[in-house]
Design a protein around this motif. Sequence first.
Motif, PDB file in Angstrom:
ATOM      1  N   UNK A 102       0.788  -1.233   0.000  1.00 60.17           N
ATOM      2  CA  UNK A 102       0.000   0.000   0.000  1.00 60.17           C
ATOM      3  C   UNK A 102       0.816   1.276   0.000  1.00 60.17           C
ATOM      4  N   UNK A 103       2.137   1.190   0.129  1.00 63.96           N
ATOM      5  CA  UNK A 103       2.981   2.376   0.117  1.00 63.96           C
ATOM      6  C   UNK A 103       3.892   2.340  -1.101  1.00 63.96           C
ATOM      7  N   UNK A 104       4.410   3.496  -1.478  1.00 65.16           N
ATOM      8  CA  UNK A 104       5.256   3.541  -2.667  1.00 65.16           C
ATOM      9  C   UNK A 104       6.422   4.482  -2.458  1.00 65.16           C
ATOM     10  N   UNK A 105       7.439   4.294  -3.282  1.00 68.96           N
ATOM     11  CA  UNK A 105       8.618   5.144  -3.217  1.00 68.96           C
ATOM     12  C   UNK A 105       9.204   5.262  -4.612  1.00 68.96           C
ATOM     13  N   UNK A 106       9.703   6.459  -4.970  1.00 72.54           N
ATOM     14  CA  UNK A 106      10.220   6.716  -6.300  1.00 72.54           C
ATOM     15  C   UNK A 106      11.642   6.217  -6.486  1.00 72.54           C
ATOM     16  N   UNK A 107      11.936   5.751  -7.698  1.00 72.03           N
ATOM     17  CA  UNK A 107      13.266   5.253  -8.040  1.00 72.03           C
ATOM     18  C   UNK A 107      13.896   6.156  -9.096  1.00 72.03           C
ATOM     19  N   UNK A 108      15.203   6.396  -8.957  1.00 76.91           N
ATOM     20  CA  UNK A 108      15.943   7.190  -9.936  1.00 76.91           C
ATOM     21  C   UNK A 108      16.988   6.305 -10.605  1.00 76.91           C
ATOM     22  N   UNK A 109      17.187   6.516 -11.895  1.00 78.58           N
ATOM     23  CA  UNK A 109      18.119   5.683 -12.654  1.00 78.58           C
ATOM     24  C   UNK A 109      19.533   6.261 -12.584  1.00 78.58           C
ATOM     25  N   UNK A 110      20.469   5.440 -12.096  1.00 77.70           N
ATOM     26  CA  UNK A 110      21.875   5.856 -12.042  1.00 77.70           C
ATOM     27  C   UNK A 110      22.620   5.395 -13.290  1.00 77.70           C
TER      28      UNK A 110
END
Length: 526
Positions: free
Chosen positions: A476-484
Amino acid sequence: MRFKVSFLRIVATSILLTMIGSALNAGEKKKIVVFGSSVAAGWVTSYKERYDMQNGYAYRLQRAMSDYEVIVNSVPGDNTKSSLRRIQPDLIDLKPDYALIGLAMANEGLGRAPVDSVMAHYRQGLKKIIALCRENGIEPIVGLCYPNDSFGEEEYNAVRAMNIEVAQWDVPTINFLGALDDGKGKFPEGTTFEGDHPENLGHEEMFYVIEPGIFRASPAQNTAALNPRMGKDYRNNLKAFTYIPTSMMHSFTFTFDCMADKAVQKARIEGVEGTLMVRYDKDGLGIEWKGQKYDDVAQQNEAGPLRVTISQYYLDGRIEFYLNDQLVKTIEAQLQPQVFNLDTGSGAKYANAGIYRSAMNQDEIRVLCNGTVLNGSLCVWSNLELDKTRSKYDNAITWNEVGAGVKVPARMRNALFHQYREAREARENEPVFPEKPFITLSEDELTEFAGEYEITPDDHMELRVVDNELRLFDHGQSIGLRCESKDHFFVKAPYTFTVEFERTDGRISQMVVTVMGNQLKAKPVK
């Protein structure tokens, strides 16, 4: 969230060992355990390093109360149910004197599940945590629910209602909502991390609404101060009412009962920036601030009892003025208070005066008008009865004092002024941490990683592309990912949280989530 739990478990253990070692070397100290979720854990703040999580309200409390042993033992993603599973080793076994319970309804499912069900689960779980604390000789203190940028009107109303309910329980509470509320249940613009958590500035304001005396009072003193008596007798010819905060505050509420008749009632709040004057007489409410006058703002149709309330939301830059439970004026202002004063001369009549270290909303003020004193961040409540010395007013909050007809010592005013100045300088000189560089991918490129991933047959994660960003969803929770780089992503905070993709014959065959060296592997569901 599962991966956040692993990260904070490591951090909490390290902090715990450090604090225990300090206590053994320095002698026995009174102990406070901050037992909560992500905001209580400092997610996501920066102190000495970018997103090191050491600048949350709990860590600020730790540094401010150096004569206490303060253990920050909070886990992001926790709700009342998961907190109860770890309460024995992470709280009770530590045998603290006080527990600051820092949970909120967002992790109970507010915004994702029926509101009534969320409130019932939160209420039941919180009461059980409080009961277990008291059964084990621990004095509980509850941090009330705070904003979230995902809240709509229904969720905001639920937070307000639950805070009012808990602030009437037999437990001291801290009104975090009044430190951060933009008036719609969201954080003020520019103060959040991904809309779910306050960053440094928000945590600073949360720290200021903690009444420091609740950790230095005995359980009996705290119990006596929970819900003070609402006085009924209107007194005149009183000595001037004067309160000087024991430490700096930003958001606040100043409320008093007066008799609306021919006499002029005056309140004055002296601050670093100037003095806010408020008066009420038969012609209505008048306000003066920095040379600007607002006359005849509102009128009472007939003589009789009246409650006047001044409520400042410092971070949002507004001060609200109420007559009884009606909002009659809002001005744009930020006042750093040094002295609160009621002019009790010229036949003015008063029954009660209260000061809170947090802003109060209209629902809370309505409860006051109905005769109930809420205890969230309360630092003064007086029925304007003199004590035996006749130089002070009796105050239900026994660790603070209210002067009666006394001149404010310059040293006390100066001490507060220096606190405000030092806090401003600290904000201005906070280290600037560069962001870790990342690559922007197109929506088509991100879509390759989207889908469901299986950890076990009964435990899945999901990746979705939301607003051209790859987000990891878990319980139910989310978190953003960044591409390295190709197949390698990281979370904005902390950088030690990474997500890598392994391939077989050019196709993604496994996702590896790593937090502080701990790995969690999941395979794509075909």
